[in-house]
Design an enzyme around this catalytic site. Structure first.
Site, mmCIF file in Angstrom:
data_model
loop_
_atom_site.group_PDB
_atom_site.id
_atom_site.type_symbol
_atom_site.label_atom_id
_atom_site.label_comp_id
_atom_site.label_asym_id
_atom_site.label_seq_id
_atom_site.Cartn_x
_atom_site.Cartn_y
_atom_site.Cartn_z
ATOM 1 N N PRO A 125 1.789 -48.469 -26.264
ATOM 2 C CA PRO A 125 0.669 -47.782 -26.588
ATOM 3 C C PRO A 125 -0.143 -47.061 -25.341
ATOM 4 C CG PRO A 125 0.845 -49.547 -28.125
ATOM 5 C CD PRO A 125 1.811 -49.731 -27.139
ATOM 6 N N ASN A 126 -0.676 -48.004 -24.687
ATOM 7 C CA ASN A 126 -1.342 -47.869 -23.484
ATOM 8 C C ASN A 126 -0.656 -47.140 -22.252
ATOM 9 O OD1 ASN A 126 -3.474 -48.623 -25.064
ATOM 10 N ND2 ASN A 126 -3.320 -50.816 -24.299
ATOM 11 N N SER A 134 -8.269 -42.057 -20.976
ATOM 12 C CA SER A 134 -9.054 -42.991 -21.561
ATOM 13 C C SER A 134 -9.643 -42.624 -22.902
ATOM 14 C CB SER A 134 -10.419 -43.479 -20.466
ATOM 15 O OG SER A 134 -11.298 -44.078 -20.982
ATOM 16 N N SER A 135 -9.996 -43.683 -23.641
ATOM 17 C CA SER A 135 -10.841 -43.168 -24.866
ATOM 18 C C SER A 135 -11.975 -42.378 -24.615
ATOM 19 C CB SER A 135 -11.277 -44.476 -25.449
ATOM 20 O OG SER A 135 -10.256 -45.422 -25.919
ATOM 21 N N ASN A 136 -12.844 -42.886 -23.487
ATOM 22 C CA ASN A 136 -13.918 -42.016 -22.910
ATOM 23 C C ASN A 136 -13.906 -40.672 -22.598
ATOM 24 O OD1 ASN A 136 -14.734 -44.667 -23.279
ATOM 25 N ND2 ASN A 136 -15.314 -45.013 -21.065
ATOM 26 N N THR A 182 -44.791 -11.244 -50.889
ATOM 27 C CA THR A 182 -45.024 -11.853 -49.677
ATOM 28 C C THR A 182 -45.833 -13.069 -50.200
ATOM 29 O OG1 THR A 182 -46.854 -10.623 -48.949
ATOM 30 C CG2 THR A 182 -44.774 -10.075 -47.984
ATOM 31 N N HIS A 183 -45.811 -14.476 -49.672
ATOM 32 C CA HIS A 183 -46.377 -15.650 -49.915
ATOM 33 C C HIS A 183 -46.254 -15.541 -51.700
ATOM 34 C CE1 HIS A 183 -49.049 -15.566 -46.357
ATOM 35 N NE2 HIS A 183 -48.715 -14.212 -46.400
ATOM 36 N N SER A 313 -27.865 -27.480 -69.810
ATOM 37 C CA SER A 313 -28.580 -28.350 -70.596
ATOM 38 C C SER A 313 -27.754 -29.233 -71.449
ATOM 39 C CB SER A 313 -29.890 -27.638 -71.094
ATOM 40 O OG SER A 313 -30.774 -28.768 -71.869
ATOM 41 N N LYS A 319 -28.966 -22.852 -72.427
ATOM 42 C CA LYS A 319 -29.512 -22.589 -71.240
ATOM 43 C C LYS A 319 -28.765 -22.504 -70.091
ATOM 44 C CE LYS A 319 -33.440 -25.082 -68.865
ATOM 45 N NZ LYS A 319 -33.016 -24.930 -67.405
ATOM 46 N N ASN A 321 -28.165 -22.571 -65.953
ATOM 47 C CA ASN A 321 -28.840 -22.718 -64.984
ATOM 48 C C ASN A 321 -28.281 -22.031 -63.457
ATOM 49 O OD1 ASN A 321 -30.606 -24.367 -66.057
ATOM 50 N ND2 ASN A 321 -29.510 -25.967 -65.627
ATOM 51 N N GLU A 326 -28.168 -23.892 -56.517
ATOM 52 C CA GLU A 326 -28.433 -25.477 -56.116
ATOM 53 C C GLU A 326 -27.304 -26.080 -55.480
ATOM 54 O OE1 GLU A 326 -30.843 -25.400 -60.580
ATOM 55 O OE2 GLU A 326 -28.846 -26.489 -60.524
#
Length: 460
Positions: A125-126, A134-136, A182-183, A313, A319, A321, A326
């Site tokens: 493996p190595n 390297s893992s890094n 607006t607002h 619902s 109803k 939605n 969402e």
């Protein structure tokens, strides 16, 4: 379950008898029973790409014998195509460098390569699979490769498709005049097409922002090995491996300009996550606007009709939605949360290595996948089926006292304010009140109160 006994530098450990992984992976399985989160399919694909490409370059350079190099390349290819996904068993929440997962890949590929050669244990493996690495530097490389592929193959097409769908609706609704807001309060008129066009532009700009982060993600850390110095990596090894990976994927990967930056920091990942957060903010706004415009149908705004997909619902018959909006809003909230964790992870690199990489990789790939899937679903199940409620839009805009704004050049702001307040309090029209006050003639009002003309203003 039956076990075999494996041995590593720390001693003996029991491993499932049929597992391709070995002792080091099993230790990590035992050490980190934290969550059910595993690395994304694309991340495992990227690990296979790195390992197989490295073996090919090492074989050509004579650092691995031809038989071993070929077997490791074939095993790496099998990891890429998902054949051994069930062998990647480690939790995301593990050692911060991702060493356990790099070891997992090394052990699985070594065991499979040994099978292909026909000599158990012939591939180490190595010494063989991890040669020159390297893992890094492998884990940050896999982070970038997997993110680039996911953005290019999944997210950008999804964003472009949604932008096109919104743009088509903008053209379809270009003639429908409605109240601007607006607002959350009545404002001067706009067209429904202008609103959809604004949303289309938001999504298109999101696609541009994601494209803009790709060059930094396409810089790869491979070659820095342990701390960025490149110890144990042959001269030219990383450049050759990266060039091969670029050829194999078709993506313009290059070696990092500074390996200490590439391994000690994860700024490119933080930046990419920030772009994803921006896209999420845009999509949240769009989904929320659509939800409000479709509210009602009798006591809300109801200027558009969104597709009815499922009963809304368990107690209120009939109803329906806005479930797609969402869904999208929840996805966007998750992406914002992922970005917070990625940002904090990026800030917590220490000296020559970031030690939050598995979490950052998981969150980044999850955000990309969530947004891509949500955009496709939202487009297909919501946007494509939106219809305009032109009668309702006309009704509301004709009752909108703020259209008096168009009369400011003729009657002045103060007179306009008085007319607007009286129109709201009495329910009478702006036109009638202006005529009654003798402020303008009927002909002048006909021209000034052309509602469609109000949507044009000075914008071209």
């Amino acid at each position: 379950m039956e076990y075999r006994v494996e041995e590593d530098s720390m001693g003996e450990v029991k491993v499932p008898v049929d597992a391709l992984y070995g002792a080091s992976t099993q230790r990590a399985v035992d050490n980190f029973p934290i969550s059910k989160h595993r690395f994304d399919r694309r991340f495992i694909w990227a690990l296979g790409l790195v390992k197989g490409s490295a073996a090919t370059v090492s074989g050509e350079a004579g650092n691995l014998d031809a038989e071993t190099a070929t077997a490791v390349r074939q095993a790496g290819d099998a990891v890429m195509d998902g054949t051994f996904d069930d062998q990647f068993v480690l939790d995301i929440f593990q050692t911060g460098s991702g060493t356990s997962t790099n070891t997992n890949a090394n052990e699985v590929i070594a065991a499979r390569a040994s099978q292909l050669i026909g000599e158990p244990g012939s591939v180490h493996p190595n010494d063989h699979v991890n040669f020159g690495q390297s893992s890094n530097d492998v884990i940050p490389t896999a982070m970038h490769i997997s993110a680039v592929a996911a953005i290019r193959e999944d997210l950008l097409p999804a964003l472009d498709g949604l932008a096109q769908a919104l743009g088509s609706k903008a053209a379809e609704f270009a003639h429908i005049v409605k109240s601007g807001r607006t607002h959350l309060m009545d404002a001067t008129p706009v067209t429904l097409g202008q609103e959809f066009g604004g949303w289309a532009a938001q999504v298109a700009k999101g696609s541009e922002r994601m494209t803009g982060v790709l060059p930094q993600l396409e810089e790869l850390a491979l070659g820095g090995t342990a701390v960025g110095t490149g110890i144990n990596a042959p001269a030219g090894f990383a450049a050759s491996v990266i060039s091969l990976m670029a050829d194999r994927t078709g993506y313009p990967f290059v070696e990092a300009a500074d390996h200490f930056e590439a391994q000690g920091a994860k700024d490119a990942v933080v930046m990419a996550s920030g772009a994803l957060k921006t896209v999420a903010a845009s999509l949240f706004k769009i989904a929320n606007d659509i939800r409000f415009l479709g509210s009602g149908p009798t006591s809300g705004i109801s200027e558009i009709r969104i597709p009815s997909l499922q009963p809304g619902s368990s107690i209120m018959p009939g109803k329906v939605n806005p479930v797609m909006s969402e869904m999208m809003m929840q996805v966007c909230a998750q992406v914002v949360g992922n970005d917070t964790a990625i940002t904090w992870g990026g800030a917590n690199g220490n000296f020559e290595l970031n030690v939050m990489m598995p979490m950052m990789a998981h969150n980044l790939l999850e955000s990309i996948s969530l947004l891509a899937n949500a955009c496709d679903t939202f487009r297909q199940n919501c946007v494509d089926g939106i219809e305009a409620n032109a009668d309702r839009a006309r009704e509301l805009v004709e009752r909108n006292a703020i259209i008096v704004t168009a009369l400011n050049p003729h009657i002045g702001y103060d007179n306009g304010a008085k007319i607007a307040k009286e129109a709201v309090s009495t329910g009478r029209s702006v036109r009638d009140l202006v005529l009654e006050a003798g402020l303008m003639t009927a002909a002048e009002l006909d021209d000034a109160l052309d509602i469609k003309k109000m949507t044009e203003g000075g914008v071209r």
